[in-house]
Design a protein around this motif. Structure first.
Motif, PDB file in Angstrom:
ATOM      1  N   TYR A   1       0.886  -1.174   0.000  1.00  0.00           N
ATOM      2  CA  TYR A   1       0.000   0.000   0.000  1.00  0.00           C
ATOM      3  C   TYR A   1       0.916   1.214   0.000  1.00  0.00           C
ATOM      4  CZ  TYR A   1      -3.846  -3.045   1.489  1.00  0.00           C
ATOM      5  OH  TYR A   1      -4.807  -4.021   1.561  1.00  0.00           O
ATOM      6  N   GLY A   2       1.092   1.832  -1.159  1.00  0.00           N
ATOM      7  CA  GLY A   2       2.075   2.914  -1.241  1.00  0.00           C
ATOM      8  C   GLY A   2       3.450   2.363  -0.913  1.00  0.00           C
ATOM      9  N   GLU A   3       4.106   2.917   0.096  1.00  0.00           N
ATOM     10  CA  GLU A   3       5.446   2.468   0.477  1.00  0.00           C
ATOM     11  C   GLU A   3       5.386   1.256   1.405  1.00  0.00           C
ATOM     12  OE1 GLU A   3       8.657   3.928  -0.248  1.00  0.00           O
ATOM     13  OE2 GLU A   3       7.398   4.733  -1.864  1.00  0.00           O
ATOM     14  N   PHE A   4       4.226   1.036   2.011  1.00  0.00           N
ATOM     15  CA  PHE A   4       4.119   0.026   3.058  1.00  0.00           C
ATOM     16  C   PHE A   4       3.852  -1.348   2.467  1.00  0.00           C
ATOM     17  CE2 PHE A   4       1.340  -2.463   5.844  1.00  0.00           C
ATOM     18  CZ  PHE A   4       2.169  -2.586   6.948  1.00  0.00           C
ATOM     19  N   GLN A   5       4.703  -2.320   2.822  1.00  0.00           N
ATOM     20  CA  GLN A   5       4.519  -3.663   2.276  1.00  0.00           C
ATOM     21  C   GLN A   5       3.629  -4.490   3.211  1.00  0.00           C
ATOM     22  OE1 GLN A   5       8.089  -5.883   1.299  1.00  0.00           O
ATOM     23  NE2 GLN A   5       6.890  -7.257  -0.025  1.00  0.00           N
ATOM     24  N   ALA A   6       2.456  -4.835   2.737  1.00  0.00           N
ATOM     25  CA  ALA A   6       1.498  -5.583   3.561  1.00  0.00           C
ATOM     26  C   ALA A   6       1.685  -7.091   3.409  1.00  0.00           C
ATOM     27  CB  ALA A   6       0.072  -5.197   3.195  1.00  0.00           C
ATOM     28  N   LEU A   7       2.119  -7.543   2.220  1.00  0.00           N
ATOM     29  CA  LEU A   7       2.388  -8.974   2.007  1.00  0.00           C
ATOM     30  C   LEU A   7       3.808  -9.116   1.474  1.00  0.00           C
ATOM     31  CD1 LEU A   7      -0.952 -10.126   0.273  1.00  0.00           C
ATOM     32  CD2 LEU A   7      -0.319 -10.318   2.695  1.00  0.00           C
ATOM     33  N   LYS A   8       4.581 -10.011   2.086  1.00  0.00           N
ATOM     34  CA  LYS A   8       6.011 -10.027   1.773  1.00  0.00           C
ATOM     35  C   LYS A   8       6.449 -11.310   1.080  1.00  0.00           C
ATOM     36  CE  LYS A   8       6.887  -7.053   5.710  1.00  0.00           C
ATOM     37  NZ  LYS A   8       7.262  -7.025   7.126  1.00  0.00           N
ATOM     38  N   GLY A   9       5.544 -11.936   0.330  1.00  0.00           N
ATOM     39  CA  GLY A   9       5.910 -13.156  -0.374  1.00  0.00           C
ATOM     40  C   GLY A   9       5.197 -14.345   0.253  1.00  0.00           C
ATOM     41  N   ILE A  10       3.957 -14.557  -0.181  1.00  0.00           N
ATOM     42  CA  ILE A  10       3.147 -15.624   0.403  1.00  0.00           C
ATOM     43  C   ILE A  10       3.158 -16.827  -0.538  1.00  0.00           C
ATOM     44  CG2 ILE A  10       0.842 -16.272   1.221  1.00  0.00           C
ATOM     45  CD1 ILE A  10       2.021 -14.050   2.879  1.00  0.00           C
ATOM     46  N   ASP A  11       3.612 -17.954  -0.041  1.00  0.00           N
ATOM     47  CA  ASP A  11       3.486 -19.227  -0.774  1.00  0.00           C
ATOM     48  C   ASP A  11       2.455 -20.051  -0.038  1.00  0.00           C
ATOM     49  OD1 ASP A  11       5.700 -18.885  -2.695  1.00  0.00           O
ATOM     50  OD2 ASP A  11       6.900 -18.818  -0.848  1.00  0.00           O
ATOM     51  N   PHE A  12       1.429 -20.460  -0.771  1.00  0.00           N
ATOM     52  CA  PHE A  12       0.294 -21.033  -0.054  1.00  0.00           C
ATOM     53  C   PHE A  12      -0.599 -21.759  -1.051  1.00  0.00           C
ATOM     54  CE2 PHE A  12      -4.145 -20.289   1.423  1.00  0.00           C
ATOM     55  CZ  PHE A  12      -4.087 -20.962   2.627  1.00  0.00           C
ATOM     56  N   ASN A  13      -0.955 -23.010  -0.745  1.00  0.00           N
ATOM     57  CA  ASN A  13      -1.844 -23.769  -1.628  1.00  0.00           C
ATOM     58  C   ASN A  13      -3.006 -24.349  -0.840  1.00  0.00           C
ATOM     59  OD1 ASN A  13      -0.070 -23.419  -3.840  1.00  0.00           O
ATOM     60  ND2 ASN A  13       1.205 -25.076  -3.016  1.00  0.00           N
ATOM     61  N   VAL A  14      -4.133 -24.503  -1.517  1.00  0.00           N
ATOM     62  CA  VAL A  14      -5.301 -25.100  -0.876  1.00  0.00           C
ATOM     63  C   VAL A  14      -5.845 -26.187  -1.782  1.00  0.00           C
ATOM     64  CG1 VAL A  14      -7.603 -24.686   0.049  1.00  0.00           C
ATOM     65  CG2 VAL A  14      -5.876 -22.895   0.198  1.00  0.00           C
ATOM     66  N   LYS A  15      -6.134 -27.362  -1.185  1.00  0.00           N
ATOM     67  CA  LYS A  15      -6.748 -28.442  -1.961  1.00  0.00           C
ATOM     68  C   LYS A  15      -8.257 -28.286  -1.943  1.00  0.00           C
ATOM     69  CE  LYS A  15      -3.412 -31.950  -0.815  1.00  0.00           C
ATOM     70  NZ  LYS A  15      -3.254 -32.789   0.349  1.00  0.00           N
ATOM     71  N   LYS A  16      -8.894 -28.878  -2.959  1.00  0.00           N
ATOM     72  CA  LYS A  16     -10.350 -28.840  -3.010  1.00  0.00           C
ATOM     73  C   LYS A  16     -10.926 -29.491  -1.751  1.00  0.00           C
ATOM     74  CE  LYS A  16     -14.050 -29.906  -6.283  1.00  0.00           C
ATOM     75  NZ  LYS A  16     -14.785 -28.696  -5.969  1.00  0.00           N
ATOM     76  N   GLY A  17     -11.871 -28.855  -1.119  1.00  0.00           N
ATOM     77  CA  GLY A  17     -12.529 -29.416   0.060  1.00  0.00           C
ATOM     78  C   GLY A  17     -11.807 -29.152   1.369  1.00  0.00           C
TER      79      GLY A  17
END
Ligand SMILES: Nc1ncnc2c1ncn2[C@@H]1O[C@H](COP(=O)(O)OP(=O)(O)O)[C@@H](O)[C@H]1O
Ligand SMILES: [Mg+2]
Lengths: 245, 356
Positions: free
Chosen positions: A15-31
């Motif tokens: 958000y502008g200069e502010f980093q809210a997410l810094k590299g998210i690795d994330f997976n979700v399986k069905k169900g």
């Protein structure tokens, strides 16, 4: 096709200069039912809102159902059809009746005819146990009833995935259970769920996995049992000690 | 020990002085010393103003200035041999209005849809009824310079309202747009138009339109005034609509986005209905202003209601009839403005503004 219904690789967001997410690795399986925990301001809302493009990520990749989430508006439309979202503040449309709130998107986005959409809406209202409120306006309902309408509205699009962002945080204590009960049934019927919530009971009983956010990063991923009894990370321990007294 | 059955569940009647006529008087007129003084002063003022006026209106006033000229007041120099067309148009609107009162209150969806279609085509129908066709002996063409009186005032006001609505909504959206050029152009338009008096816009339309259009196209003064009215009103409407848009919480956009509604669907089903209903009072106020402002077209030579009213004063028989003519003109403007205002209050109630 991959085995995951949601795939995120190196997702970053500023958000502008502010980093809210810094590299998210994330997976979700069905169900799968995943609960996201973390202190206030850690980026939980920002993250789940990037998944249906309420926020735009600026680096990394997100795939939903194999479709890449990028600037192509057709992809965004396709992905939004598959994702239902429930907000902390309900965000019902105050000028429409409960019935019209629920049928609007099925009629205009899914292009169902009105009787089909209304039959589906009634079925969902039965499921969230307020069929008698169909003709009322949101302002005439209690908070718990409004949130159940919001859940029905999201489900009416027959999404593959449901996102919840603190769905019970704006509710009076006596209404939290009626909303949680609906979510629990939903989880048990095989819906893929990504929920930010402080309801530890929900996390312990129905979550397949708990993801802990802090400072825009995933600090720990664990099963509910291990997460609560045997957390690996110091920050997780601190967080747990604060919320469980 | 008190059990539930011991509690007196019956209600006592309120004191006599709190209800009925006495109660009303006490609460509304003589609640305190100050209220009592205000009440007496107001009644006195009403007496001083109304009684002599009424006496004059009934005994001294020469209302023939109005009655002999009633046709001119209604439609100006529109040919009297053809003026049945004006009355058919008026009758049609009255009938449609009355039927609508019933239809829109009922639950008959087909009827409502039909009525809406009738309203949508009626302006075109009425226009051709009034304007006629070249070479037709049944509905001969009536030159636009012959349209006047209340007819002209209404045409300017109604066209102004109908045409400024879409333009104003687009300008309001434009001003909120992410695209800098559109935002900039909308903002400049709104601020420039709001920064000049209506009369200058009227004059500009008289002078500028012929410059923009091809030289062999001559536009009647009435059309130039119509365009000016709509463009002027649109700028004010845009600001009112923008006020309504700002009152819509971000969550409404987000919920609509999350459901997959397109930008147009969002605006049409979610944002605009809410934005517009919160600004009904200022918008109606603006339209009442527009209706009264049509009296300024006299300055560019059009024969609107006020202009033909004044022309009565130069008729040999009615040289001194200023009081009657101006009072009547004011009354007519008031009646229609008040009707608009009441209609808006009804509309607000029906839509439940401030309740949901
Ligand atoms: N629209 C925004 N503009 C600027 N900063 C924002 C915005 N939304 C969130 N943030 C900031 O990003 C961080 C993460 O916010 P958020 O995702 O809402 O956290 P959480 O949901 O975990 O409480 C916070 O520091 C917050 O102040
Ligand atoms: Mg949050």
């Amino acid at each position: 096709m991959s085995e995951y219904i949601i795939e995120c690789r190196g997702v970053k967001k500023w958000y502008g200069e502010f980093q809210a997410l810094k590299g998210i690795d994330f997976n979700v399986k069905k169900g799968e039912v995943v609960v996201i925990l973390g202190p206030s301001g850690s980026g939980k809302s920002t993250f789940i809102r990037t998944i249906n493009r309420l926020e735009e990520h600026q680096a990394g990749e997100i795939f939903v159902n194999g479709i890449e989430l990028n600037n192509d508006v057709r992809n965004i439309a396709e992905i939004r059809k598959e994702i239902g979202m429930v907000f902390q503040q309900f965000n019902l449309f105050p000028h429409l009746t409960v019935m019209d709130n629920i049928t609007l998107a099925p009629i205009w986005v899914r292009k169902w005819d009105k009787p089909t959409a209304e039959a589906k809406a009634m079925e969902l209202l039965e499921r969230v146990q307020i069929p008698e409120q169909a003709d009322k306006y949101p302002g005439q309902l209690s908070g718990g009833q409004q949130q159940r309408v919001a859940i029905a509205r999201a489900l009416a699009m027959e999404p593959e995935i449901m996102l919840f962002d603190e769905p019970t945080s704006a509710l009076d204590p006596e209404m939290i259970k009626e909303v949680l009960d609906v979510m629990i049934v939903l989880a048990q019927t095989g819906m893929t769920i990504l929920a930010v919530t402080h309801e530890m009971g929900f996390a312990k009983t129905v979550a397949d996995r708990i993801v802990f956010f802090d400072y825009g990063l995933i600090v720990e991923e664990n099963t509910p049992d291990n997460f609560f009894t045997n957390p690996r990370h110091d920050r997780t321990k601190l967080f747990l000690s604060q919320i469980l007294h | 020990m008190t059990t539930a059955t011991d509690i007196n569940t019956a209600y006592e009647a309120p004191p006599r002085t709190e209800v009925g006529v006495l109660g009303w008087l006490k609460h509304h007129l003589f609640g305190s010393w100050f209220d009592t003084i205000l009440t007496i002063l107001s009644l006195g003022l009403l007496y001083v103003v109304l009684v002599p006026s009424m006496r004059w209106a009934v005994t001294k006033a020469n209302w023939r200035a109005i009655t002999t000229n009633i046709l001119i007041l209604i439609h100006g120099p529109y040919p009297q041999t053809q003026n049945y067309r004006v009355f058919i148009a008026i009758g049609l609107l009255v009938v449609m209005g009355s039927v609508s009162l019933f239809i829109y209150r009922g639950e008959n969806v087909r009827g409502r849809r039909t009525m809406t279609i009738i309203w949508a085509v009626s302006p075109f129908f009425i226009w051709y009824l009034l304007a006629g066709f070249k070479g037709s002996s049944f509905l001969p063409l009536i030159e636009y310079s012959k349209w006047g009186g209340l007819l002209l005032s209404f045409i300017l006001a109604i066209f102004g309202i109908l045409a400024s609505f879409p333009i104003g909504v687009l300008l309001a959206l434009g001003r909120q747009s992410d695209m800098p050029i559109i935002k900039w152009m909308s903002t400049v338009y709104i601020e420039v138009v709001r920064g000049v008096p209506f009369i200058t816009v009227l004059f500009m339309a008289q002078v500028m339109l012929p410059l923009i259009l091809p030289p062999d196209v001559r536009v009647a003064g009435m059309f130039r005034a119509m365009v000016a009215t709509a463009l002027f009103s649109a700028a004010y409407l845009a600001e009112n609509v923008r006020g309504g848009l700002q009152a819509i919480p971000r969550g409404q956009y987000e919920a609509a986005d999350a459901l997959g509604l397109s930008t147009f669907q969002q605006m049409y089903f979610i944002i605009m209905p809410q934005a517009l209903r919160t600004v009904i009072p200022p918008i109606v106020g603006q339209f009442i202003g527009l209706f009264k402002d049509t009296s300024l077209v006299a300055i560019v030579g059009l024969l609107d209601f006020l202009n033909v009213s004044q022309s009565i004063l130069s008729q040999a028989g009615f040289l001194g009839a200023q009081k009657e003519v101006y009072l009547f003109a004011a009354l007519v403007y008031f009646v229609f403005s008040f009707a608009m205002s009441s209609a808006s209050i009804r509309l607000e109630k029906q839509l439940g503004v401030g309740q949901r």
